[in-house]
Enzyme design. Sequence first.
Site, PDB file in Angstrom:
ATOM      1  N   HIS A 156      30.115  -8.708 -16.541  1.00  0.00           N
ATOM      2  CA  HIS A 156      30.088 -10.000 -15.832  1.00  0.00           C
ATOM      3  C   HIS A 156      30.680  -9.873 -14.427  1.00  0.00           C
ATOM      4  CE1 HIS A 156      29.479 -11.599 -19.926  1.00  0.00           C
ATOM      5  NE2 HIS A 156      30.465 -10.777 -20.256  1.00  0.00           N
ATOM      6  N   SER A 277      25.095  -3.315  13.836  1.00  0.00           N
ATOM      7  CA  SER A 277      24.595  -4.651  14.166  1.00  0.00           C
ATOM      8  C   SER A 277      24.396  -4.723  15.672  1.00  0.00           C
ATOM      9  CB  SER A 277      25.613  -5.696  13.719  1.00  0.00           C
ATOM     10  OG  SER A 277      25.486  -6.870  14.491  1.00  0.00           O
ATOM     11  N   LYS A 283      30.272  -3.668  12.578  1.00  0.00           N
ATOM     12  CA  LYS A 283      29.420  -3.589  11.384  1.00  0.00           C
ATOM     13  C   LYS A 283      28.877  -2.200  11.088  1.00  0.00           C
ATOM     14  CE  LYS A 283      28.019  -6.656   9.058  1.00  0.00           C
ATOM     15  NZ  LYS A 283      27.113  -7.728   9.373  1.00  0.00           N
ATOM     16  N   GLU A 290      19.593  -1.892   1.026  1.00  0.00           N
ATOM     17  CA  GLU A 290      19.009  -3.240   1.005  1.00  0.00           C
ATOM     18  C   GLU A 290      17.484  -3.173   1.004  1.00  0.00           C
ATOM     19  OE1 GLU A 290      21.457  -6.238   3.567  1.00  0.00           O
ATOM     20  OE2 GLU A 290      21.719  -4.259   4.422  1.00  0.00           O
ATOM     21  N   TYR A 317     -17.991  -1.755 -14.463  1.00  0.00           N
ATOM     22  CA  TYR A 317     -17.414  -1.823 -13.116  1.00  0.00           C
ATOM     23  C   TYR A 317     -17.704  -3.171 -12.467  1.00  0.00           C
ATOM     24  CZ  TYR A 317     -16.392  -0.908  -8.218  1.00  0.00           C
ATOM     25  OH  TYR A 317     -15.869  -0.987  -6.948  1.00  0.00           O
TER      26      TYR A 317
HETATM   27  N1  ARG Z   1     -15.367   1.580  -3.005  1.00  0.00           N
HETATM   28  C1  ARG Z   1     -15.621   1.322  -4.367  1.00  0.00           C
HETATM   29  C2  ARG Z   1     -14.299   1.127  -5.108  1.00  0.00           C
HETATM   30  O1  ARG Z   1     -13.319   1.473  -4.587  1.00  0.00           O
HETATM   31  C3  ARG Z   1     -16.353   2.454  -4.979  1.00  0.00           C
HETATM   32  C4  ARG Z   1     -17.214   2.103  -6.127  1.00  0.00           C
HETATM   33  C5  ARG Z   1     -18.357   1.282  -5.704  1.00  0.00           C
HETATM   34  N2  ARG Z   1     -19.298   1.037  -6.754  1.00  0.00           N
HETATM   35  C6  ARG Z   1     -20.204   0.089  -6.692  1.00  0.00           C
HETATM   36  N3  ARG Z   1     -20.974  -0.046  -7.704  1.00  0.00           N
HETATM   37  N4  ARG Z   1     -20.299  -0.715  -5.655  1.00  0.00           N
HETATM   38  O2  ARG Z   1     -14.262   0.604  -6.202  1.00  0.00           O
END
Ligand code: ARG
Length: 456
Positions: A156, A277, A283, A290, A317
């Site tokens: 504490h 400072s 200082k 920090e 993706y």
């Molecule tokens: N620049 C893209 C990324 O970083 C690469 C992959 C792109 N793929 C696509 N199907 N557009 O994710």
Amino acid sequence: MAKMWAGRTSGETSKIADDFNSSIRFDCKMYQQDIKGSIAHAMMLAKQNIITKEDAEILVDALAQILEDLNSGALEIDMEAEDIHMFVEQVLTTRVGDVGKKLHTARSRNDQVALDLRMYLRDECDEIVELVTNLIKALCNQAEENKSVIMPGYTHLQRAQPVTFSHHMMAYAMMLLRDIDRLKDCRKRMNVSPIGCCALAGTTYDTDRYFEAQQLQFDSIALNSLDGVSDRDFCVEMLSSIAILMMHLSRFSEELILWSSWEFKFVELSDSFTTGSSIMPQKKNPEMAELVRGTTARVYGDLMATLTMLKGLPLAYNKDMQEDKESIFDACETVKMCLKVFAPMIDTMSVRADNMKKAASEGFINATDLADYLVKKGLPFRSAYKISGSIVAYCIENKTILEELPLEKYKEYSELFENDVYDEIDLTTCVNKRVSVGGTSVESVEMQLKFVKENI
Ligand code: ARG
């Protein structure tokens, strides 16, 4: 300019869309991984008779040359390119003509970017581990040099029990050892090759994913192509490990900031790691510490940003995933910078043993030992605790300390007190009696030092 992927569309996107879409300003970092990945890919294509050996040779030589030119600065990355993958392919095709257009057979940018990122980050893991190791070494040095220096241990932020400064240093060494362990562990799961997953569903070509993975020093390959291109767990895991590491550095920074204040004066940071400072001549500011504490906030943000970016994404993706890189790159750069400053800052820090001892002598931090003394003479702990508490209260009221209270006074509280009480409450005795495994005695710290050194 028309894109390499022009076909279904004209590829004539607006300039503002191009700028928004482009990731080259941050993924250019991965040019080496991208090229090495492409070299392995070209070799695999030839091995599987998907392209001819002659074509593969042209591709491999040209890619190696591009790598050399980028390393030497003879070739500059075009910041107008869409991303690093398109840039390399564009240069390749410009240099070797139509053969260059064969490289992208049986792969997609989706598995390519996942590959590059895993390769890039596994090296980053290794680098961060090495920097953490340096910091642990600095902590061990400070612990060795100040093995029996006594300071108040706090709970504490109130003085609690005496501890050795070396014990305090080794506490951070233990945390950092776990950080190394976490980084190494996440590197294991990261080191799985996604190349060959292609866009999302694999490919109709007779590829050899194992060969390609082996060429690139991966331990294994992703066994589900949807997962292979969608997975960014490795980023999240690494970000978590870095965030925990930063949390440790930040707590340590907070202590260094407190300890170097006039109120504590337990340590003095060297001039090379403090600032002055612009207005107050007296200082000496612990600004490095920090900044470590401050940048920890941004690294937490990087972790949160990545988790949040991923949480709503359907397989496979999605362009949102381009956002993975800035966060993880920022976290890596930040933690590396912090560690690079931290190790020498600890190495050059001077320890004010006199002030620590003085603070340790003033806070009744041997009151537990006083109670333990009575317990050893036969009193139950709770009764001993009560008597010790009353003696402390008496001392506070009469502006004295336990070490200076005459035996007659002690005897007023309990007949069990004898002259040996003074030895029992001596701070050095208090510390060195704590021989329980993991305790604060010098003997225990030596064991900790041995363990840490054997495990880095
Ligand atoms: N620049 C893209 C990324 O970083 C690469 C992959 C792109 N793929 C696509 N199907 N557009 O994710």
